[in-house]
Design a protein around this motif. Structure first.
Motif, PDB file in Angstrom:
ATOM      1  N   VAL A 429       0.845  -1.197   0.000  1.00 62.75           N
ATOM      2  CA  VAL A 429       0.000   0.000   0.000  1.00 62.75           C
ATOM      3  C   VAL A 429       0.879   1.244   0.000  1.00 62.75           C
ATOM      4  O   VAL A 429       0.633   2.210  -0.730  1.00 62.75           O
ATOM      5  N   ARG A 430       1.933   1.205   0.810  1.00 63.12           N
ATOM      6  CA  ARG A 430       2.848   2.349   0.897  1.00 63.12           C
ATOM      7  C   ARG A 430       3.478   2.655  -0.461  1.00 63.12           C
ATOM      8  O   ARG A 430       3.538   3.825  -0.882  1.00 63.12           O
ATOM      9  N   ASP A 431       3.939   1.621  -1.157  1.00 60.08           N
ATOM     10  CA  ASP A 431       4.577   1.819  -2.465  1.00 60.08           C
ATOM     11  C   ASP A 431       3.590   2.377  -3.478  1.00 60.08           C
ATOM     12  O   ASP A 431       3.952   3.191  -4.332  1.00 60.08           O
ATOM     13  N   ALA A 449      -2.619   9.768   3.090  1.00 52.92           N
ATOM     14  CA  ALA A 449      -3.724   8.812   3.226  1.00 52.92           C
ATOM     15  C   ALA A 449      -4.824   9.383   4.121  1.00 52.92           C
ATOM     16  O   ALA A 449      -6.018   9.197   3.845  1.00 52.92           O
ATOM     17  N   LYS A 450      -4.432  10.067   5.170  1.00 49.04           N
ATOM     18  CA  LYS A 450      -5.425  10.683   6.046  1.00 49.04           C
ATOM     19  C   LYS A 450      -6.194  11.773   5.311  1.00 49.04           C
ATOM     20  O   LYS A 450      -7.419  11.910   5.463  1.00 49.04           O
ATOM     21  N   SER A 451      -5.481  12.554   4.483  1.00 48.05           N
ATOM     22  CA  SER A 451      -6.144  13.613   3.712  1.00 48.05           C
ATOM     23  C   SER A 451      -7.153  13.028   2.729  1.00 48.05           C
ATOM     24  O   SER A 451      -8.178  13.649   2.441  1.00 48.05           O
ATOM     25  N   ALA A 454      -8.270   7.606   3.612  1.00 45.21           N
ATOM     26  CA  ALA A 454      -7.970   6.194   3.346  1.00 45.21           C
ATOM     27  C   ALA A 454      -7.262   5.534   4.529  1.00 45.21           C
ATOM     28  O   ALA A 454      -7.109   4.315   4.558  1.00 45.21           O
ATOM     29  N   HIS A 455      -6.816   6.331   5.505  1.00 49.01           N
ATOM     30  CA  HIS A 455      -5.996   5.812   6.610  1.00 49.01           C
ATOM     31  C   HIS A 455      -6.733   4.742   7.421  1.00 49.01           C
ATOM     32  O   HIS A 455      -6.149   3.705   7.761  1.00 49.01           O
ATOM     33  N   LYS A 456      -8.003   4.972   7.695  1.00 46.35           N
ATOM     34  CA  LYS A 456      -8.745   4.049   8.558  1.00 46.35           C
ATOM     35  C   LYS A 456      -8.857   2.655   7.939  1.00 46.35           C
ATOM     36  O   LYS A 456      -8.605   1.649   8.606  1.00 46.35           O
ATOM     37  N   CYS A 484      -5.613   6.035  -4.990  1.00 44.75           N
ATOM     38  CA  CYS A 484      -5.170   6.839  -6.135  1.00 44.75           C
ATOM     39  C   CYS A 484      -5.214   8.336  -5.803  1.00 44.75           C
ATOM     40  O   CYS A 484      -4.341   9.098  -6.223  1.00 44.75           O
ATOM     41  N   ILE A 485      -6.221   8.729  -5.042  1.00 44.72           N
ATOM     42  CA  ILE A 485      -6.329  10.128  -4.626  1.00 44.72           C
ATOM     43  C   ILE A 485      -5.198  10.475  -3.663  1.00 44.72           C
ATOM     44  O   ILE A 485      -4.581  11.534  -3.751  1.00 44.72           O
ATOM     45  N   ALA A 486      -4.912   9.558  -2.722  1.00 45.31           N
ATOM     46  CA  ALA A 486      -3.811   9.773  -1.778  1.00 45.31           C
ATOM     47  C   ALA A 486      -2.484   9.915  -2.520  1.00 45.31           C
ATOM     48  O   ALA A 486      -1.602  10.691  -2.116  1.00 45.31           O
ATOM     49  N   ARG A 487      -2.325   9.164  -3.599  1.00 44.95           N
ATOM     50  CA  ARG A 487      -1.105   9.225  -4.424  1.00 44.95           C
ATOM     51  C   ARG A 487      -0.875  10.643  -4.949  1.00 44.95           C
ATOM     52  O   ARG A 487       0.245  11.154  -4.926  1.00 44.95           O
ATOM     53  N   VAL A 488      -1.939  11.286  -5.417  1.00 51.05           N
ATOM     54  CA  VAL A 488      -1.825  12.653  -5.938  1.00 51.05           C
ATOM     55  C   VAL A 488      -1.602  13.638  -4.806  1.00 51.05           C
ATOM     56  O   VAL A 488      -0.806  14.573  -4.919  1.00 51.05           O
TER      57      VAL A 488
END
Length: 577
Positions: A429-431, A449-451, A454-456, A484-488
């Motif tokens: 997930v991190r990668d 991820a929190k933004s 997705a963190h939970k 995908c959103i966290a990636r951006v």
């Protein structure tokens, strides 16, 4: 045999020429030692004169010499095989690498216009066939030719008259093999083409099984598959038939050669012009001389299939890559966010214009929403901004710099893009979140991820951020999109492109994501493609597109007041039933 394809294959073997030279030398030594064995055996036979009349001393020396010959022959054969394998597998490795790199250089137009199964077949199956047929086949062809030449020389030294008899009958074997090989070529070519078609169809059906099942398309899918499979069976059966017939026919001709040598040799020995030992050696040579023709005839069919596959692979390599960046193109690492589009023309088909005289000016930090019916040009405009496709004429500027003066890589790096279709690769997930920023710390990944809210759900996974994802992972479509959103959000680009970015997310989560996006879009130029008009009320400018043209533009309130296309579209989504 296509000499142009052969030259290109040999060009790939050039870096390993030292192994080819070593293989050539060891092959000659190996075959020479192998061909010495019948002469040594023949001499041994001559020392066995009759009952109680055997020269054991000389026979023991012959046996020792024969043993040494076999041992050294095996050693040189091992070295030759090792060299051939190095050349074969390293060449194929280089070819596969070039094809894969070529796919990264090709414009999206090529990827979009060709079956993915066809492309995959070219990268994997066709290259394997080249390995088995061309490279390893040429090894057999090479040793076969040396064996034929060497055997002929040894036969001439024993009795040139019988050797000439063998040479006279040889063209019959060659004619038989070449005639059948021509018939094989056509069938193998058709077989390769249909195999690519079948691979594409299977890939299509597997990738869309939910759609297939939801429309109860299984029976028709099986019928279509059976139709293609039947064609493959027909061409494959004919190709294998011709291939299988080649060897028995050449063996029949070779049997004639062996019989002729036996009869003429026996008559010569009776007349006292040939010893029994030499006759024994000659019969062994006659058998060895014809054996390579059997191997070569089998190799020819493999070569036909390999040349067909090689032509498909080189067809990919010969495709025109993306227009290269200009020599003096600059790397623009950041941007204020000014985007100017002037007199832009673009068409997917030269005979059918799509976007014509398109003009747009975007100021830094503005949020531009793009709406309209399906096929109006929303995604096309995004593709042109990202330079996935080249414009026909006009210009697109970023901070007053024409994008053609900027490298493609840096142009695309200025945009953070979230698509409707999610994509995650096999990895943690991190990668996956750090895909665009490989040096990101775990703390930065968690913050992104929190933004993205997705963190939970990540923490509920078996190993949290170290959980390995794969194609069959149990993540929902919405969870994949959050990643995908966290990636951006992690890469924090100066501009954003959101193409239906929240389409797979539930309404409650979408509210949180919209808040996160609002925070992320602060001070950033953003292009938002949306079908749900409720998500773009706060946009600074809404472009209403139809047939590649802007038919209305303004903010949400102004467009509703115009009571035009946008107003009708908006009211149709929220009309009371």
């Amino acid at each position: 045999m296509n000499t142009a394809i052969l030259k290109r294959i040999l060009k790939y073997t050039k870096p390993y020429s030292k192994y080819i030279v070593l293989s050539f030398i060891t092959a000659i030594i190996n075959i020479t030692l192998t061909l010495l064995a019948p002469i040594i055996i023949g001499r041994g036979v001559d020392f066995i004169i009759g009952p109680n009349n055997v020269n054991f001393n000389k026979l023991i020396n012959i046996l020792i010499l024969l043993l040494l010959t076999i041992i050294f022959s095996s050693i040189f054969q091992l070295i030759m095989t090792r060299c051939n394998n190095i050349v074969s597998y390293k060449t194929i490795k280089d070819l596969r690498r070039d094809v894969f790199n070529k796919l990264n250089e090709l414009p999206l137009k090529y990827i979009d216009s060709n079956s993915h199964g066809y492309i995959i077949n070219g990268v994997i199956n066709d290259i394997e066939i080249i390995s088995d047929g061309l490279l390893q086949g040429f090894s057999q062809l090479f040793t076969g030719i040396i064996t034929i030449v060497g055997t002929l020389i040894f036969m001439l030294t024993i009795n040139y008259k019988i050797a000439l008899l063998v040479v006279i009958i040889t063209p019959l074997s060659l004619f038989t093999a070449s005639t059948i090989a021509k018939a094989c070529n056509s069938m193998f070519r058709k077989q390769s083409e249909v195999r690519g078609e079948l691979t594409g169809y299977v890939e299509e059906m597997i990738g869309n099984q939910k759609v297939v099942k939801s429309f109860s398309y299984e029976d028709r899918a099986e019928e279509n598959f059976e139709e293609i499979n039947k064609k493959l069976y027909t061409y494959g059966q004919k190709a294998q038939f011709y291939s299988a017939v080649t060897n028995p026919l050449t063996r029949f001709v070779n049997g004639i050669v062996y019989a002729a040598v036996g009869i003429v040799g026996a008559i010569t020995a009776i007349n006292g012009n040939l010893s029994i030992g030499n006759l024994s050696a000659f019969l062994s040579y006659a058998n060895q001389y014809t054996k390579p023709f059997n191997e070569i005839s089998g190799v020819i069919t493999e070569l036909q299939a390999a040349f067909t596959s090689a032509s498909r692979v080189f067809k990919i390599l010969d495709e025109k890559p993306e227009v290269p960046d200009k020599a003096n193109a600059i790397n623009l690492e950041t941007a204020e966010g000014n985007v100017d589009i002037n007199k832009l023309y673009f068409s997917y088909n030269e005979n059918k214009p799509f976007i014509e005289d398109f003009n747009l000016k975007v100021n830094p930090g503005e949020r531009i929403a793009i709406v309209g019916p399906t096929g109006c040009g929303k995604t096309t405009l995004i593709n042109l901004l990202m330079r996935f496709y080249n414009i026909d004429s006009g210009e697109i500027k970023i901070d007053s710099i024409n994008v053609e003066e900027i490298t493609r890589k840096s142009t695309r790096g200025l945009y953070g893009m979230v698509l409707q279709d999610t994509w995650l690769f096999s990895g943690s997930v991190r990668d996956n979140i750090a895909y665009g920023k490989e040096d990101a710390t775990l703390e930065e990944v968690i913050e992104a991820a929190k933004s993205a809210h997705a963190h939970k759900f990540i923490m509920r996974l078996p190993k949290g951020y170290d959980t390995i994802l794969s194609e069959d992972s149990s993540l929902s479509q919405g969870q994949k999109q959050l990643l995908c959103i966290a990636r951006v959000m992690l890469s924090k680009p100066p501009m954003l492109i959101l193409d239906e970015a929240t389409s797979s997310i539930d309404t409650r989560t979408e509210i949180y994501i919209q808040r996160a996006f609002n925070k992320l879009m602060e001070g950033r130029t953003s292009f938002i493609v949306a079908h749900r008009l409720s998500t773009i009320k706060e946009a600074d400018l809404i472009l209403v597109m139809k047939d590649g043209k802007i038919i209305e533009k303004g903010n949400h309130k102004d467009l509703l007041k115009q009571n035009g296309f946008y107003s009708n579209l908006y009211n149709s989504q929220f009309a009371k039933i």
